[in-house]
Scaffold this active site. Structure first.
Site, PDB file in Angstrom:
ATOM      1  N   GLY A  17       0.583  -1.054  -0.035  1.00  0.00           N
ATOM      2  CA  GLY A  17      -0.062   0.043   0.001  1.00  0.00           C
ATOM      3  C   GLY A  17       0.902   1.148  -0.102  1.00  0.00           C
ATOM      4  O   GLY A  17       2.082   1.489   0.462  1.00  0.00           O
ATOM      5  N   LYS A  38     -13.718   4.088  15.501  1.00  0.00           N
ATOM      6  CA  LYS A  38     -13.409   5.725  15.912  1.00  0.00           C
ATOM      7  C   LYS A  38     -13.744   6.274  14.488  1.00  0.00           C
ATOM      8  O   LYS A  38     -14.020   7.420  14.812  1.00  0.00           O
ATOM      9  CB  LYS A  38     -12.225   6.039  16.422  1.00  0.00           C
ATOM     10  CG  LYS A  38     -10.933   5.626  15.501  1.00  0.00           C
ATOM     11  CD  LYS A  38     -10.454   6.647  14.426  1.00  0.00           C
ATOM     12  CE  LYS A  38      -9.634   6.361  13.424  1.00  0.00           C
ATOM     13  NZ  LYS A  38      -9.396   7.322  12.522  1.00  0.00           N
TER      14      LYS A  38
HETATM   15  P1  NAD Z   1      -5.457   6.687   1.411  1.00  0.00           P
HETATM   16  O1  NAD Z   1      -6.670   6.834   1.955  1.00  0.00           O
HETATM   17  O2  NAD Z   1      -4.319   7.541   0.950  1.00  0.00           O
HETATM   18  O3  NAD Z   1      -5.804   5.988  -0.206  1.00  0.00           O
HETATM   19  C1  NAD Z   1      -5.171   5.749  -1.419  1.00  0.00           C
HETATM   20  C2  NAD Z   1      -4.716   4.503  -1.540  1.00  0.00           C
HETATM   21  O4  NAD Z   1      -5.714   3.647  -2.175  1.00  0.00           O
HETATM   22  C3  NAD Z   1      -3.481   4.741  -2.634  1.00  0.00           C
HETATM   23  O5  NAD Z   1      -2.368   3.884  -2.311  1.00  0.00           O
HETATM   24  C4  NAD Z   1      -4.044   4.006  -3.856  1.00  0.00           C
HETATM   25  O6  NAD Z   1      -3.023   3.575  -4.698  1.00  0.00           O
HETATM   26  C5  NAD Z   1      -4.841   3.004  -3.297  1.00  0.00           C
HETATM   27  N1  NAD Z   1      -5.884   2.721  -4.201  1.00  0.00           N
HETATM   28  C6  NAD Z   1      -6.826   3.380  -4.965  1.00  0.00           C
HETATM   29  N2  NAD Z   1      -7.590   2.527  -5.993  1.00  0.00           N
HETATM   30  C7  NAD Z   1      -7.056   1.013  -5.691  1.00  0.00           C
HETATM   31  C8  NAD Z   1      -7.477  -0.055  -6.288  1.00  0.00           C
HETATM   32  N3  NAD Z   1      -8.469  -0.090  -6.810  1.00  0.00           N
HETATM   33  N4  NAD Z   1      -6.624  -1.012  -5.694  1.00  0.00           N
HETATM   34  C9  NAD Z   1      -5.761  -0.988  -4.743  1.00  0.00           C
HETATM   35  N5  NAD Z   1      -5.505   0.213  -4.177  1.00  0.00           N
HETATM   36  C10 NAD Z   1      -6.122   1.289  -4.801  1.00  0.00           C
HETATM   37  O7  NAD Z   1      -4.843   5.435   2.080  1.00  0.00           O
HETATM   38  P2  NAD Z   1      -4.083   5.396   3.325  1.00  0.00           P
HETATM   39  O8  NAD Z   1      -4.283   6.903   3.832  1.00  0.00           O
HETATM   40  O9  NAD Z   1      -2.574   4.904   3.272  1.00  0.00           O
HETATM   41  O10 NAD Z   1      -5.095   4.680   4.230  1.00  0.00           O
HETATM   42  C11 NAD Z   1      -4.743   3.232   4.360  1.00  0.00           C
HETATM   43  C12 NAD Z   1      -5.213   2.691   5.616  1.00  0.00           C
HETATM   44  O11 NAD Z   1      -4.449   3.265   6.931  1.00  0.00           O
HETATM   45  C13 NAD Z   1      -6.638   2.906   5.934  1.00  0.00           C
HETATM   46  O12 NAD Z   1      -7.356   1.932   6.544  1.00  0.00           O
HETATM   47  C14 NAD Z   1      -6.953   4.062   6.957  1.00  0.00           C
HETATM   48  O13 NAD Z   1      -7.870   4.268   7.704  1.00  0.00           O
HETATM   49  C15 NAD Z   1      -5.599   3.982   7.805  1.00  0.00           C
HETATM   50  N6  NAD Z   1      -5.131   5.355   8.412  1.00  0.00           N
HETATM   51  C16 NAD Z   1      -4.830   6.214   7.622  1.00  0.00           C
HETATM   52  C17 NAD Z   1      -4.295   7.396   8.330  1.00  0.00           C
HETATM   53  C18 NAD Z   1      -4.117   8.681   7.472  1.00  0.00           C
HETATM   54  O14 NAD Z   1      -4.217   9.585   8.171  1.00  0.00           O
HETATM   55  N7  NAD Z   1      -4.215   8.744   6.272  1.00  0.00           N
HETATM   56  C19 NAD Z   1      -3.696   7.201   9.706  1.00  0.00           C
HETATM   57  C20 NAD Z   1      -3.990   6.159  10.227  1.00  0.00           C
HETATM   58  C21 NAD Z   1      -4.493   5.071   9.657  1.00  0.00           C
HETATM   59  P1  13P Z   2      -8.913   9.645   8.927  1.00  0.00           P
HETATM   60  O1  13P Z   2      -8.921   8.728   7.885  1.00  0.00           O
HETATM   61  O2  13P Z   2     -10.422  10.085   9.393  1.00  0.00           O
HETATM   62  O3  13P Z   2      -8.253  10.784   8.340  1.00  0.00           O
HETATM   63  O4  13P Z   2      -8.251   9.237  10.435  1.00  0.00           O
HETATM   64  C1  13P Z   2      -6.789   9.159  10.268  1.00  0.00           C
HETATM   65  C2  13P Z   2      -6.600   8.450  11.487  1.00  0.00           C
HETATM   66  O5  13P Z   2      -6.765   7.136  11.569  1.00  0.00           O
HETATM   67  C3  13P Z   2      -5.690   9.107  12.509  1.00  0.00           C
HETATM   68  O6  13P Z   2      -5.336   8.193  13.466  1.00  0.00           O
END
Ligand code: NAD
Ligand code: 13P
Length: 413
Positions: free
Chosen positions: A10, A267
């Site tokens: 990812g 959350k």
């Molecule tokens: P993101 O919201 O930035 O999503 C974009 C990602 O989705 C990219 O890597 C893209 O390549 C991928 N994508 C889009 N279409 C796709 C497809 N058809 N097949 C496969 N991949 C595809 O993702 P993120 O922020 O890295 O979130 C990943 C996880 O981490 C989530 O569960 C999120 O809740 C969690 N998370 C996010 C944050 C944050 O601040 N962004 C923080 C903590 C946890």
């Molecule tokens: P959001 O996906 O709502 O930005 O939350 C990010 C997150 O998980 C912070 O801990």
């Protein structure tokens, strides 16, 4: 002795940030890890933005493959713009290639894409690999409600733990201080004993599995876990911590995989509710009320459906619990998009599309998934906030109805 090869599956906002954190650590702890970290990128084309410091680069003249941009200029222009990535992060468009020979797989994708990613990894990973899921969501199928750490473990026949915390990715990418929680509790065979003995303690394959009552419990084929060969450094808490801990990113290791996974998933529903009341201009007291009920329902969900393994303290004392709830309800994407949706009177999916440049909200799908699960259990009334968020997304209720919808929860006390 051999060293652990680490792959990140990812490359979104959080995926790229965690690849940066890990790559800094693999370089620093060369006795345990291979320095190079392969990051699987779902390939797409992207143009370097005009305001980028790389706008004068040869690659800025038109659309380029995202992997080519990341490997040439060491920046993920689409999902983590403005952050320099360590040169030992290698973007790879082929998922099997990215995971090849990796003994540690870090899963960090929006949760709707994980099933396909696992399908593409089946039979392509080393059988004794260990996983950590950074995914915030739950998987609801006809069979029940599953944690991603658990379903990844089952699909790939490996042990998978979880990382979750108060971790807004952009802040960590800028190396602003935060904490996280890593839950890792593999079967005892990993601790210097290469021979698997008996069934694993609390592995991903034997976490309590809740199944819908009107269907017979499916008999899942359990793949026996393979022990890590003894020539690798052991993957105990101390070494796992070294993979994630940075001066700006403090890690606390725990064993409650279910609690850590559920805190991060649930959350996101609460953050939508916080956004709804903030969008109405109701102020901090209303937000705090929603957060209070939200943490209570999260604990209740864990204690009801994952009773054997969830610890209340994981929600109340660790970053993955109340701290994540607070940060997400302050500045997370779910919160921000829900707030704008109320302020502008537009569907949240339209705001997500307009504001997030391809990043994905997890709260909306989780609200639907959790609702469908609670409905099957006949327990929607025991979770009035989770149910209210679903109902608002479905246009059956308005954000203004939240106090009334929460009445059963607050009247109880
Ligand atoms: P993101 O919201 O930035 O999503 C974009 C990602 O989705 C990219 O890597 C893209 O390549 C991928 N994508 C889009 N279409 C796709 C497809 N058809 N097949 C496969 N991949 C595809 O993702 P993120 O922020 O890295 O979130 C990943 C996880 O981490 C989530 O569960 C999120 O809740 C969690 N998370 C996010 C944050 C944050 O601040 N962004 C923080 C903590 C946890
Ligand atoms: P959001 O996906 O709502 O930005 O939350 C990010 C997150 O998980 C912070 O801990």
């Amino acid at each position: 002795s051999r060293k652990h090869k680490v792959a990140v599956i990812g490359s979104g906002n959080w995926g790229t940030t965690i690849a940066k954190v890990i790559a800094e650590n693999t370089k620093e702890h060369g006795d345990i890890f291979e320095p190079e970290v392969h990051m699987w990128v779902f390939e797409e084309e992207y143009s370097i933005p005009k305001d980028s410091k790389h706008a004068n680069s040869d690659l800025a003249s038109g659309k380029q493959k995202l992997t080519h941009l990341i490997n040439s200029l060491h920046e993920n222009f689409k999902y983590l713009p403005g952050i320099a990535l360590p040169h030992n992060v290698v973007a790879t468009p082929d998922i099997a290639e990215a995971a090849r020979d990796a003994t540690i797989l870090i899963f960090n994708l929006p949760h709707q894409f994980i099933a396909r990613a696992c399908q593409n990894l089946q039979g392509k990973i080393v059988p004794y690999a260990r996983g950590i899921s950074c995914i915030k969501g739950v998987e609801v199928t006809d069979e029940g409600c599953e944690l991603f750490s658990d379903s990844i473990g089952q699909k790939l026949g490996i042990y998978c733990g979880a990382l979750s915390g108060a971790n807004i990715a952009n802040e960590i990418a800028l190396e602003k201080f935060s904490e996280t929680t890593v839950a890792y509790d593999p079967p005892a065979m990993d601790s210097q004993n290469p021979t698997p003995q008996g069934s694993p303690k609390t592995s991903s394959t034997n976490l309590p599995q809740l199944v819908f009552e009107d269907k017979p419990a499916p008999t899942k084929k359990k793949t026996p876990l393979q022990a890590l060969p003894s020539e690798f450094p052991p993957l105990h808490h101390k070494n796992m911590k070294k993979l994630f801990h940075r001066p700006y990113f403090h890690v606390r290791m725990v064993s409650d995989v279910a609690g850590v996974s559920l805190g991060g998933a649930l959350k996101n529903i609460v953050a939508l509710a916080a956004g709804f009341v903030d969008g109405l201009g109701w102020g901090d007291n209303a937000k705090a009320a929603v957060m209070r009920v939200g943490i209570m329902e999260s604990v209740r969900f864990g204690k009801t459906f994952f009773a054997d393994s969830v610890r209340t303290e994981t929600f109340t004392e660790e970053s993955c619990g109340v701290a994540d709830l607070i940060t997400s309800c302050s500045g997370g994407r779910n919160f921000r998009c829900a707030k704008m949706s109320v302020q502008e009177g537009k569907p949240i999916a339209e705001i997500e599309e307009r504001e997030l440049n391809g990043q994905k909200l997890q709260g909306t799908s989780t609200a639907y998934e959790v609702h469908s699960f609670l409905l099957k259990q006949g327990m929607e009334k025991e979770f009035p906030l989770f149910t209210a968020v679903w109902s608002i997304l479905e246009d059956k209720n308005r954000p203004e109805d939240i106090p009334h919808l929460l009445e059963p929860a607050t009247a109880e006390k």
